[in-house]
Design a protein around this motif. Structure first.
Motif, PDB file in Angstrom:
ATOM      1  N   ARG A 107      53.230  78.274  62.070  1.00 57.92           N
ATOM      2  CA  ARG A 107      53.995  77.580  61.037  1.00 57.92           C
ATOM      3  C   ARG A 107      55.169  76.775  61.599  1.00 57.92           C
ATOM      4  O   ARG A 107      55.345  75.605  61.244  1.00 57.92           O
ATOM      5  CB  ARG A 107      54.494  78.593  60.003  1.00 57.92           C
ATOM      6  CG  ARG A 107      55.122  77.960  58.763  1.00 57.92           C
ATOM      7  CD  ARG A 107      54.068  77.411  57.842  1.00 57.92           C
ATOM      8  NE  ARG A 107      54.629  76.675  56.726  1.00 57.92           N
ATOM      9  CZ  ARG A 107      53.919  76.276  55.676  1.00 57.92           C
ATOM     10  NH1 ARG A 107      52.632  76.545  55.628  1.00 57.92           N
ATOM     11  NH2 ARG A 107      54.474  75.603  54.705  1.00 57.92           N
ATOM     12  N   PRO A 108      55.987  77.370  62.483  1.00 57.40           N
ATOM     13  CA  PRO A 108      57.105  76.586  63.028  1.00 57.40           C
ATOM     14  C   PRO A 108      56.644  75.346  63.790  1.00 57.40           C
ATOM     15  O   PRO A 108      57.327  74.315  63.794  1.00 57.40           O
ATOM     16  CB  PRO A 108      57.806  77.587  63.960  1.00 57.40           C
ATOM     17  CG  PRO A 108      57.427  78.921  63.438  1.00 57.40           C
ATOM     18  CD  PRO A 108      56.019  78.761  62.955  1.00 57.40           C
ATOM     19  N   ILE A 109      55.474  75.448  64.446  1.00 55.84           N
ATOM     20  CA  ILE A 109      54.940  74.293  65.177  1.00 55.84           C
ATOM     21  C   ILE A 109      54.594  73.183  64.205  1.00 55.84           C
ATOM     22  O   ILE A 109      54.900  72.003  64.446  1.00 55.84           O
ATOM     23  CB  ILE A 109      53.697  74.709  65.990  1.00 55.84           C
ATOM     24  CG1 ILE A 109      54.094  75.752  67.040  1.00 55.84           C
ATOM     25  CG2 ILE A 109      53.053  73.500  66.651  1.00 55.84           C
ATOM     26  CD1 ILE A 109      52.923  76.339  67.793  1.00 55.84           C
ATOM     27  N   MET A 112      57.783  71.581  62.881  1.00 55.77           N
ATOM     28  CA  MET A 112      58.380  70.701  63.880  1.00 55.77           C
ATOM     29  C   MET A 112      57.595  69.386  63.963  1.00 55.77           C
ATOM     30  O   MET A 112      58.180  68.295  64.030  1.00 55.77           O
ATOM     31  CB  MET A 112      58.390  71.380  65.244  1.00 55.77           C
ATOM     32  CG  MET A 112      59.000  70.533  66.358  1.00 55.77           C
ATOM     33  SD  MET A 112      59.025  71.406  67.938  1.00 55.77           S
ATOM     34  CE  MET A 112      57.252  71.486  68.282  1.00 55.77           C
ATOM     35  N   THR A 113      56.260  69.473  63.928  1.00 56.34           N
ATOM     36  CA  THR A 113      55.423  68.275  63.980  1.00 56.34           C
ATOM     37  C   THR A 113      55.650  67.406  62.751  1.00 56.34           C
ATOM     38  O   THR A 113      55.748  66.176  62.856  1.00 56.34           O
ATOM     39  CB  THR A 113      53.939  68.672  64.066  1.00 56.34           C
ATOM     40  OG1 THR A 113      53.744  69.540  65.184  1.00 56.34           O
ATOM     41  CG2 THR A 113      53.055  67.450  64.250  1.00 56.34           C
ATOM     42  N   GLU A 118      57.906  62.647  60.030  1.00 59.03           N
ATOM     43  CA  GLU A 118      58.800  62.051  59.030  1.00 59.03           C
ATOM     44  C   GLU A 118      59.824  61.127  59.679  1.00 59.03           C
ATOM     45  O   GLU A 118      60.337  60.203  59.037  1.00 59.03           O
ATOM     46  CB  GLU A 118      59.498  63.163  58.246  1.00 59.03           C
ATOM     47  CG  GLU A 118      58.554  63.915  57.304  1.00 59.03           C
ATOM     48  CD  GLU A 118      59.169  65.172  56.725  1.00 59.03           C
ATOM     49  OE1 GLU A 118      60.192  65.647  57.290  1.00 59.03           O
ATOM     50  OE2 GLU A 118      58.644  65.688  55.709  1.00 59.03           O
ATOM     51  N   GLN A 119      60.094  61.362  60.965  1.00 54.33           N
ATOM     52  CA  GLN A 119      61.018  60.497  61.696  1.00 54.33           C
ATOM     53  C   GLN A 119      60.337  59.231  62.215  1.00 54.33           C
ATOM     54  O   GLN A 119      60.990  58.362  62.793  1.00 54.33           O
ATOM     55  CB  GLN A 119      61.641  61.272  62.868  1.00 54.33           C
ATOM     56  CG  GLN A 119      62.596  62.371  62.421  1.00 54.33           C
ATOM     57  CD  GLN A 119      63.069  63.244  63.562  1.00 54.33           C
ATOM     58  OE1 GLN A 119      62.638  63.077  64.710  1.00 54.33           O
ATOM     59  NE2 GLN A 119      63.958  64.186  63.276  1.00 54.33           N
ATOM     60  N   GLY A 120      59.001  59.163  62.013  1.00 55.05           N
ATOM     61  CA  GLY A 120      58.291  57.935  62.363  1.00 55.05           C
ATOM     62  C   GLY A 120      57.500  57.959  63.654  1.00 55.05           C
ATOM     63  O   GLY A 120      56.991  56.920  64.080  1.00 55.05           O
ATOM     64  N   VAL A 128      49.712  65.474  62.088  1.00 59.30           N
ATOM     65  CA  VAL A 128      49.889  66.052  60.746  1.00 59.30           C
ATOM     66  C   VAL A 128      48.666  65.727  59.888  1.00 59.30           C
ATOM     67  O   VAL A 128      48.168  66.575  59.136  1.00 59.30           O
ATOM     68  CB  VAL A 128      51.177  65.527  60.088  1.00 59.30           C
ATOM     69  CG1 VAL A 128      51.236  65.944  58.613  1.00 59.30           C
ATOM     70  CG2 VAL A 128      52.401  66.069  60.813  1.00 59.30           C
ATOM     71  N   GLY A 129      48.150  64.494  60.018  1.00 58.85           N
ATOM     72  CA  GLY A 129      46.933  64.130  59.296  1.00 58.85           C
ATOM     73  C   GLY A 129      45.774  65.027  59.682  1.00 58.85           C
ATOM     74  O   GLY A 129      45.003  65.488  58.824  1.00 58.85           O
ATOM     75  N   GLU A 130      45.659  65.314  60.976  1.00 61.87           N
ATOM     76  CA  GLU A 130      44.599  66.188  61.473  1.00 61.87           C
ATOM     77  C   GLU A 130      44.738  67.602  60.913  1.00 61.87           C
ATOM     78  O   GLU A 130      43.750  68.246  60.541  1.00 61.87           O
ATOM     79  CB  GLU A 130      44.664  66.220  63.004  1.00 61.87           C
ATOM     80  CG  GLU A 130      43.493  66.890  63.662  1.00 61.87           C
ATOM     81  CD  GLU A 130      42.267  66.003  63.777  1.00 61.87           C
ATOM     82  OE1 GLU A 130      41.253  66.481  64.294  1.00 61.87           O
ATOM     83  OE2 GLU A 130      42.312  64.840  63.312  1.00 61.87           O
TER      84      GLU A 130
END
Length: 279
Positions: A107-109, A112-113, A118-120, A128-130
């Motif tokens: 979960r923390p990974i 973080m991802t 979100e930062q671009g 994240v899409g994967e």
């Protein structure tokens, strides 16, 4: 939930009738009842893997305490031997605790991802899409997968373009749009993405969805992707040369490409290679 309730009912009955099993093993029984209640509580936790893991580990601790401190009790004997006690087994609770803990640790990974996405950061957006596409540690969501792959694609990420193209091809999370698939695949293929070349090769080779068939272009793309190590392209080449699909049969070529895919661990490539070499 039903099996937990049944287990509690069995334990309650044993206490209420004052059975020898309950009297002679009261400490172990109390620990077991506590473990069962914890498992029931864990079953009701849906959105917090960290809390769920902690509760299951506490339940497992009680079962271990029965085995360590009361090894001669009926419960310890059943738990050690793998027998079910009211549909509860030591192995079942242990495996559940391990599985949920792995999810909790991941979960923390993910968080973080997601923050990087979100930062671009295009690579993080692709990842994240994967995660959403495959449902790794989050509920599967094709809509979220499309959202993040689109963000990555808009920044020129070839993997994002390829994955987004696949979603348009399959109509997952977006309406099916073959023209958009072709556009995205071509862009990613021009950037050298092997997966895009493989997908584009399929479209041209077979003439899918009304796209004009172009066997030569399909073969060219598959060969490029296969030389880059893309296992699906290697498997396609092995298959068409083995079967003779739109090309002359060529056992040597089939073996060549199956071997490359097999060396990457592809199960079907290994099986087909074994049969071809045995002939």
């Amino acid at each position: 939930m039903g099996r937990i309730a049944a287990t509690l009912a069995v334990i309650a009955l044993l206490f209420s009738v004052g059975s020898a099993w309950a009297d002679d093993n009261s400490e172990a029984n109390e620990l077991f009842v506590g473990a069962v209640k914890l498992v029931k509580s864990a079953d009701e936790i849906e959105d917090d893997p960290i809390e769920k893991a902690a509760v299951l580990e506490e339940a497992l601790g009680k079962l271990n305490e029965i085995i360590d401190n009361y090894p001669s009790s009926d419960l310890a004997v059943k738990l050690i031997s793998g027998q079910s006690v009211g549909n509860i087994t030591f192995e079942g609770i242990r495996d559940a605790a391990i599985r949920v803990r792995r999810k909790a640790d991941a979960r923390p990974i993910f968080e973080m991802t997601l923050k990087l996405a979100e930062q671009g950061l295009a690579g993080a957006q692709f990842n994240v899409g994967e995660i959403y596409y495959k449902g790794y540690d989050v509920p599967r969501s094709y809509t979220e997968a499309v959202k993040w792959w689109r963000k990555a694609a808009e920044q020129g990420h070839a993997g994002g373009k390829t994955s987004l193209g696949l979603m348009y091809w399959k109509g997952l999370g977006v309406p099916q749009d073959i023209a958009e698939t072709l556009k995205l695949y071509r862009e990613a293929a021009e950037q050298g993405h092997a997966g895009a070349k493989t997908g584009l090769g399929e479209i041209y080779f077979f003439g899918f969805h009304g796209v004009p068939e172009d066997i030569a272009e399909g073969l060219k793309l598959w060969r490029e992707a296969a030389e880059q190590g893309h296992v699906d392209a290697q498997l396609w080449l092995g298959t068409i040369y083995q079967v003779g699909t739109k090309v002359p049969k060529n056992k040597a070529e089939a073996i060549r490409w199956y071997r490359k895919a097999a060396e990457q661990g592809h199960y079907y490539a290994k099986e087909r290679l074994k049969k071809l070499e045995a002939k």
